[in-house]
Design an enzyme around this catalytic site. Structure first.
Site, mmCIF file in Angstrom:
data_model
loop_
_atom_site.group_PDB
_atom_site.id
_atom_site.type_symbol
_atom_site.label_atom_id
_atom_site.label_comp_id
_atom_site.label_asym_id
_atom_site.label_seq_id
_atom_site.Cartn_x
_atom_site.Cartn_y
_atom_site.Cartn_z
ATOM 1 N N TRP A 1 0.841 -1.187 0.000
ATOM 2 C CA TRP A 1 0.000 0.000 0.000
ATOM 3 C C TRP A 1 0.892 1.259 0.000
ATOM 4 O O TRP A 1 1.890 1.303 0.718
ATOM 5 C CB TRP A 1 -0.943 0.002 1.223
ATOM 6 C CG TRP A 1 -1.716 1.273 1.312
ATOM 7 C CD1 TRP A 1 -2.814 1.622 0.576
ATOM 8 C CD2 TRP A 1 -1.411 2.389 2.137
ATOM 9 N NE1 TRP A 1 -3.211 2.890 0.897
ATOM 10 C CE2 TRP A 1 -2.369 3.385 1.857
ATOM 11 C CE3 TRP A 1 -0.416 2.654 3.090
ATOM 12 C CZ2 TRP A 1 -2.377 4.616 2.490
ATOM 13 C CZ3 TRP A 1 -0.419 3.895 3.723
ATOM 14 C CH2 TRP A 1 -1.398 4.862 3.428
ATOM 15 N N ASP B 1 -15.672 12.487 -2.674
ATOM 16 C CA ASP B 1 -15.138 11.195 -2.240
ATOM 17 C C ASP B 1 -15.986 10.627 -1.109
ATOM 18 O O ASP B 1 -17.169 10.960 -0.947
ATOM 19 C CB ASP B 1 -13.649 11.365 -1.857
ATOM 20 C CG ASP B 1 -12.842 10.094 -2.073
ATOM 21 O OD1 ASP B 1 -12.899 9.213 -1.194
ATOM 22 O OD2 ASP B 1 -12.174 9.968 -3.116
ATOM 23 N N ASP B 2 -15.409 9.779 -0.312
ATOM 24 C CA ASP B 2 -16.063 9.080 0.790
ATOM 25 C C ASP B 2 -16.760 10.073 1.727
ATOM 26 O O ASP B 2 -16.301 11.200 1.889
ATOM 27 C CB ASP B 2 -14.957 8.330 1.553
ATOM 28 C CG ASP B 2 -15.483 7.148 2.310
ATOM 29 O OD1 ASP B 2 -16.705 7.046 2.465
ATOM 30 O OD2 ASP B 2 -14.653 6.324 2.749
ATOM 31 N N ARG C 1 -10.452 -2.332 8.382
ATOM 32 C CA ARG C 1 -11.002 -0.973 8.247
ATOM 33 C C ARG C 1 -12.484 -0.973 8.657
ATOM 34 O O ARG C 1 -13.312 -0.334 8.020
ATOM 35 C CB ARG C 1 -10.843 -0.444 6.825
ATOM 36 C CG ARG C 1 -10.759 1.081 6.765
ATOM 37 C CD ARG C 1 -10.919 1.629 5.358
ATOM 38 N NE ARG C 1 -10.632 3.045 5.309
ATOM 39 C CZ ARG C 1 -11.127 3.892 4.423
ATOM 40 N NH1 ARG C 1 -11.933 3.470 3.485
ATOM 41 N NH2 ARG C 1 -10.823 5.159 4.449
ATOM 42 N N LYS D 1 -16.056 6.817 -8.926
ATOM 43 C CA LYS D 1 -14.800 6.258 -8.405
ATOM 44 C C LYS D 1 -15.183 5.033 -7.579
ATOM 45 O O LYS D 1 -15.829 5.160 -6.540
ATOM 46 C CB LYS D 1 -14.091 7.301 -7.535
ATOM 47 C CG LYS D 1 -12.851 6.760 -6.822
ATOM 48 C CD LYS D 1 -12.177 7.865 -6.019
ATOM 49 C CE LYS D 1 -11.008 7.329 -5.207
ATOM 50 N NZ LYS D 1 -10.354 8.381 -4.420
ATOM 51 N N TRP D 2 -14.807 3.850 -8.059
ATOM 52 C CA TRP D 2 -15.243 2.567 -7.466
ATOM 53 C C TRP D 2 -14.081 2.016 -6.643
ATOM 54 O O TRP D 2 -13.086 1.568 -7.193
ATOM 55 C CB TRP D 2 -15.617 1.619 -8.609
ATOM 56 C CG TRP D 2 -16.223 0.316 -8.207
ATOM 57 C CD1 TRP D 2 -15.658 -0.666 -7.449
ATOM 58 C CD2 TRP D 2 -17.520 -0.170 -8.581
ATOM 59 N NE1 TRP D 2 -16.517 -1.724 -7.328
ATOM 60 C CE2 TRP D 2 -17.666 -1.457 -8.017
ATOM 61 C CE3 TRP D 2 -18.570 0.343 -9.347
ATOM 62 C CZ2 TRP D 2 -18.812 -2.231 -8.194
ATOM 63 C CZ3 TRP D 2 -19.712 -0.431 -9.527
ATOM 64 C CH2 TRP D 2 -19.828 -1.690 -8.956
ATOM 65 N N ASP D 3 -14.248 2.066 -5.321
ATOM 66 C CA ASP D 3 -13.145 1.723 -4.415
ATOM 67 C C ASP D 3 -13.325 0.306 -3.857
ATOM 68 O O ASP D 3 -14.429 -0.282 -3.945
ATOM 69 C CB ASP D 3 -13.133 2.752 -3.266
ATOM 70 C CG ASP D 3 -11.752 2.976 -2.667
ATOM 71 O OD1 ASP D 3 -10.866 2.140 -2.883
ATOM 72 O OD2 ASP D 3 -11.591 3.997 -1.963
ATOM 73 N N ASN E 1 -11.603 -1.534 -0.353
ATOM 74 C CA ASN E 1 -10.617 -1.217 0.678
ATOM 75 C C ASN E 1 -10.274 -2.316 1.671
ATOM 76 O O ASN E 1 -9.869 -2.016 2.793
ATOM 77 C CB ASN E 1 -11.079 0.032 1.438
ATOM 78 C CG ASN E 1 -10.728 1.284 0.656
ATOM 79 O OD1 ASN E 1 -9.566 1.507 0.317
ATOM 80 N ND2 ASN E 1 -11.715 2.075 0.328
ATOM 81 N N CYS F 1 -10.341 1.867 -8.141
ATOM 82 C CA CYS F 1 -9.486 2.248 -7.029
ATOM 83 C C CYS F 1 -9.545 1.104 -6.033
ATOM 84 O O CYS F 1 -10.580 0.465 -5.879
ATOM 85 C CB CYS F 1 -10.032 3.531 -6.400
ATOM 86 S SG CYS F 1 -9.181 4.024 -4.893
ATOM 87 N N ASP G 1 -2.309 5.639 -3.234
ATOM 88 C CA ASP G 1 -2.681 6.645 -2.232
ATOM 89 C C ASP G 1 -1.491 7.529 -1.894
ATOM 90 O O ASP G 1 -1.638 8.528 -1.195
ATOM 91 C CB ASP G 1 -3.191 5.964 -0.958
ATOM 92 C CG ASP G 1 -4.681 5.637 -1.041
ATOM 93 O OD1 ASP G 1 -5.363 6.188 -1.924
ATOM 94 O OD2 ASP G 1 -5.153 4.823 -0.231
HETATM 95 C C1 DGJ Z 1 -9.014 4.776 -0.478
HETATM 96 C C2 DGJ Z 1 -8.754 5.594 -1.716
HETATM 97 O O1 DGJ Z 1 -7.571 5.210 -2.328
HETATM 98 C C3 DGJ Z 1 -8.743 7.062 -1.343
HETATM 99 O O2 DGJ Z 1 -8.459 7.847 -2.478
HETATM 100 C C4 DGJ Z 1 -10.082 7.422 -0.755
HETATM 101 O O3 DGJ Z 1 -11.078 7.307 -1.734
HETATM 102 C C5 DGJ Z 1 -10.409 6.541 0.435
HETATM 103 N N1 DGJ Z 1 -10.281 5.159 0.101
HETATM 104 C C6 DGJ Z 1 -11.792 6.806 0.957
HETATM 105 O O4 DGJ Z 1 -12.177 5.968 1.941
#
Ligand code: DGJ
Length: 702
Positions: free
Chosen positions: A179, A344-345, A421, A454-456, A458, A502, A524
């Site tokens: 990361w 964003d979020d 998370r 923007k499809w994240d 995490n 993402c 990031d």
């Molecule tokens: C991880 C992404 O890489 C960031 O740019 C951002 O969108 C955060 N998540 C939001 O939780």
């Protein structure tokens, strides 16, 4: 592509503009690899086919290192690409059935060759397609037994095995990381045995891009390079084997360990992801340019449409957002020339931190009292497109969705549900989950004028179970198909909407997701110096057209506190799809004015950066580094000086891809250069000190 078939119907030759690929089927139905390299004629391929296999000893297998798709079983000891088990036996013994070709239309670029084999009720079809000089390979496995026939268990079903010729001293290049430190290039000698890279995480992963390149003595612009890349966004594995006879075999496909396991009942099929490969004798730079051209032409949607300059406040505001504050940022972003404003979020459900709300895709009423529409319309009125962040595959336990459907996540019965998370992974292999997500996302895109998503993603898979399902194992693969289906369906229903892949930065970047997203979030890590190495690695395979890069605040807030000038930050981010991610409410009037100038300059050079041929002039290794893009008569050079030592002069940059006999003019200064001089003596950058950077433009004088 050109596809030639020998009169025997047992030798096939595929040719692109500069390379050929040939396979041959023996009388015993062994499919042998014949050639992958410079263009050859069918007669050459046939002459290679008649060479007898070496003698057979009980401790060596003559087929090893020669087969196109080694199956498990019989006298073979290399890594099998296919391993199948039934209730009665294990391994494959196939007979050739037929070959078929499919006309892909004009230019032959989509022509497909299919070689069909059978082992009892298992039908194995090897697919080949050559696009430019990239060979695409994949396999379809079908259980066509009648009712009452038992299932087939696919212990391993790789997409392809690539065979490289005998050479001394093979070297392996890979893109490794973690990361905030993704896609860094390493090049090491390959030794006997196997080197295995992959992901056990359920997504492509930050640790390796699914790409390898092999060479013996190639430089950036000269020499032979073989490279392969997998189009798959779940767990995966690529094994590079240096065989005893100096050949190399590269075997890769979906799944790592048993996460690739599948079961086929009668009537069911599995199609592997595409494993693409190319050969070039134009060095690592030539290989990258070939990958870029291939992706722009055949993989990335709408690649001839340049990507807009984006603003995103994540790094500046994190979860602390509101309609008013986003409106203020939008005004400032519009004033510096931003074209796409992304929220964003933090805009939905109870999402005021990462502890709650994921899964509830309705605007937070405290933050957006009338929903997102007023902000979207405001952003449009400012002349920008409007984008939103989502993370559809996840849920926080503290969400209405999880309270209503605790069984919709991946979990093992009777075991702890691991939170990373503070979130769990939804089981996208379930149709009801996919349908819920479709309704939520389609509803959102239909009710709000959204231009960009923007499809994240995490977190990794940890508890990949599916209580109640016969064969829970399939969720590893079906999750990815579920993701692809959702993206494809949304794209079809909302053709004007662009998508970004993402995954906490660059955790899901591969040819599979790129076939259905318009750009990716590279990392990031937005530190402009760290980014040079990350971007250098990324550019080995993927084009600037998909590489999102933001200018954020100095000192760097996210990672290291590094102080850098706006100039250095902008020139670093201009190497891809430029974005801005700093807190514009804290930028001074001078900084905003300067930012506006950089954005205006980027818009001028954008076609060359996003569509041009890339030449990596010098690696980011502490001193001067630079990249050059060439599109038609236009050339752009981006140069960075990390640190100048001992007062030594900074070297000139020898350019590439120019016509030595042509004259080039710099539109800003009017300076005139001869192509031969730029190629041979180079361009003086005038950079000095630490963290200096510059943009040079040259136009061929006609
Ligand atoms: C991880 C992404 O890489 C960031 O740019 C951002 O969108 C955060 N998540 C939001 O939780």
């Amino acid at each position: 592509m050109m596809l030639e078939i020998a009169g025997t119907g047992r030798t096939w030759l595929l040719s692109g503009p500069t390379s050929s690929y040939a396979v041959h089927l023996t009388e015993d139905d062994e499919l042998l690899h014949l050639h992958w390299g410079p263009r050859i004629a069918l007669a050459d391929a046939e002459s290679l086919a008649v060479r007898p296999l070496p003698g057979y000893w009980p401790f060596e297998a003559p087929l090893d290192g020669r087969e196109e798709y080694p199956v498990e079983g019989g006298p073979r000891f290399v890594r099998p690409a296919l391993s199948v088990r039934t209730d009665e036996r294990r391994g494959t013994e196939w007979r050739f059935e037929a070959y078929e070709t499919e006309d892909g239309g004009e230019g032959g670029e989509g022509d497909e060759l299919r070689l069909r084999f059978r082992d009892s009720e298992l039908v194995i079809t090897l697919h080949y397609r050559m696009r430019h000089d990239v060979v695409e390979r994949w396999v379809t496995l079908t259980h066509d037994g009648g009712e009452g026939t038992g299932p087939l268990e696919l212990l391993r079903a790789d997409s392809a095995t690539w065979t490289l010729p005998e050479r001394d001293d093979w070297r392996l290049s890979q893109l490794h990381g973690r990361w905030a430190a993704e896609s860094r290039l390493v090049r090491t000698d390959l030794t006997y045995g196997e080197k295995v890279i992959g992901s056990r995480r359920g997504h492509t992963g930050h640790q390796h891009l699914p790409w390898v390149a092999l060479d013996t003595d190639a430089t950036e612009e000269r020499g032979e390079v073989y490279a392969c890349a997998l189009g798959w966004s779940g767990s995966w594995r690529i094994a590079v084997a240096q065989l005893p006879d100096a050949r190399v075999q590269i075997t890769g496909g979906a799944g790592y360990d048993d996460s690739g396991l599948l079961r086929l009942a009668a009537g069911e099929s599995f199609t592997t992801p595409v494993f693409a490969g190319l050969w070039t004798d134009s060095g690592h730079g030539g290989a990258s340019r070939a990958w870029h051209a291939y992706q722009r032409a055949f993989v990335v949607p709408d690649a001839d449409r340049d990507r807009p300059v984006l603003y995103n406040s994540w790094e500046a505001t994190e979860f602390d957002i509101s309609e008013e504050q986003q409106g203020t940022l939008a005004r400032r972003a519009a004033a510096i020339g931003v074209e796409l404003f992304v929220v964003d979020d933090g805009w939905f459900g109870a999402r005021t931190s990462d502890r709650a709300g994921l899964g509830d895709w309705t605007p937070n009423p405290d933050r957006f009292p009338a929903g997102l529409k007023p902000l979207a319309e405001y952003v449009h009125a400012l002349g920008m497109q409007f984008g939103i962040w989502v993370e559809p595959e996840m849920v926080n336990p503290d969400s209405d969705l999880y309270r209503a459907h605790p069984d919709w996540v991946q979990f093992q019965p009777g075991r702890r549900r691991t939170e990373l998370r503070n979130q769990l992974v939804l089981n996208l292999a379930r149709e009801d989950v996919r349908e819920y997500l479709w309704e939520q996302l389609d509803g959102l895109l239909s009710s709000t004028p959204v231009d960009y998503v923007k499809w994240d993603f995490n977190r990794c898979f940890t508890d990949a179970g599916w209580p109640g399902e016969d064969y829970p194992q399939r969720l590893w693969v079906d999750h990815v198909h579920g993701l692809y289906d959702l993206l494809d369906r949304l794209r079809a229903a909302h053709p004007g909407v662009a998508f970004e892949s993402c995954s906490g930065g660059g955790g899901r970047i591969d040819l599979g997701v790129l076939a259905r997203t318009d750009q990716v979030w590279t990392s990031d890590n937005t530190d402009p110096l760290d980014r040079l190495a990350i971007q250098e690695g990324f550019s080995q395979i993927h084009p600037a057209r998909v590489m999102a890069a933001w200018v954020t605040d100095s000192p760097n807030t996210q990672l290291n506190g590094r102080v850098s000038s706006l100039r250095f930050r902008f020139v670093s981010s201009m190497a891809g799809v430029l974005g801005v991610g700093g807190d514009l409410t804290k930028w001074t009037e001078e900084e905003l004015a300067e930012a506006g100038e950089w954005v205006a300059l980027y818009k001028e050079i954008r076609p060359v950066v996003q569509r041009g041929d890339l030449y990596r002039l010098r690696r980011p290794a502490g001193g001067l580094s630079a990249v050059q893009y060439v599109l038609g008569d236009e050339t752009v050079v981006l140069a960075w000086l990390q640190a100048q030592h001992y007062g030594e002069p900074v070297p000139a940059l020898r350019l590439r891809g120019l016509d030595p006999s042509a004259t080039y003019e710099c539109p800003e200064t009017g300076e005139i250069y001869r192509g031969a001089v730029l190629l041979h003596r180079g361009l003086r950058t005038g950079l000095k000190g630490d963290l200096d950077a510059a943009v040079f433009r040259l136009r061929r004088v006609r």
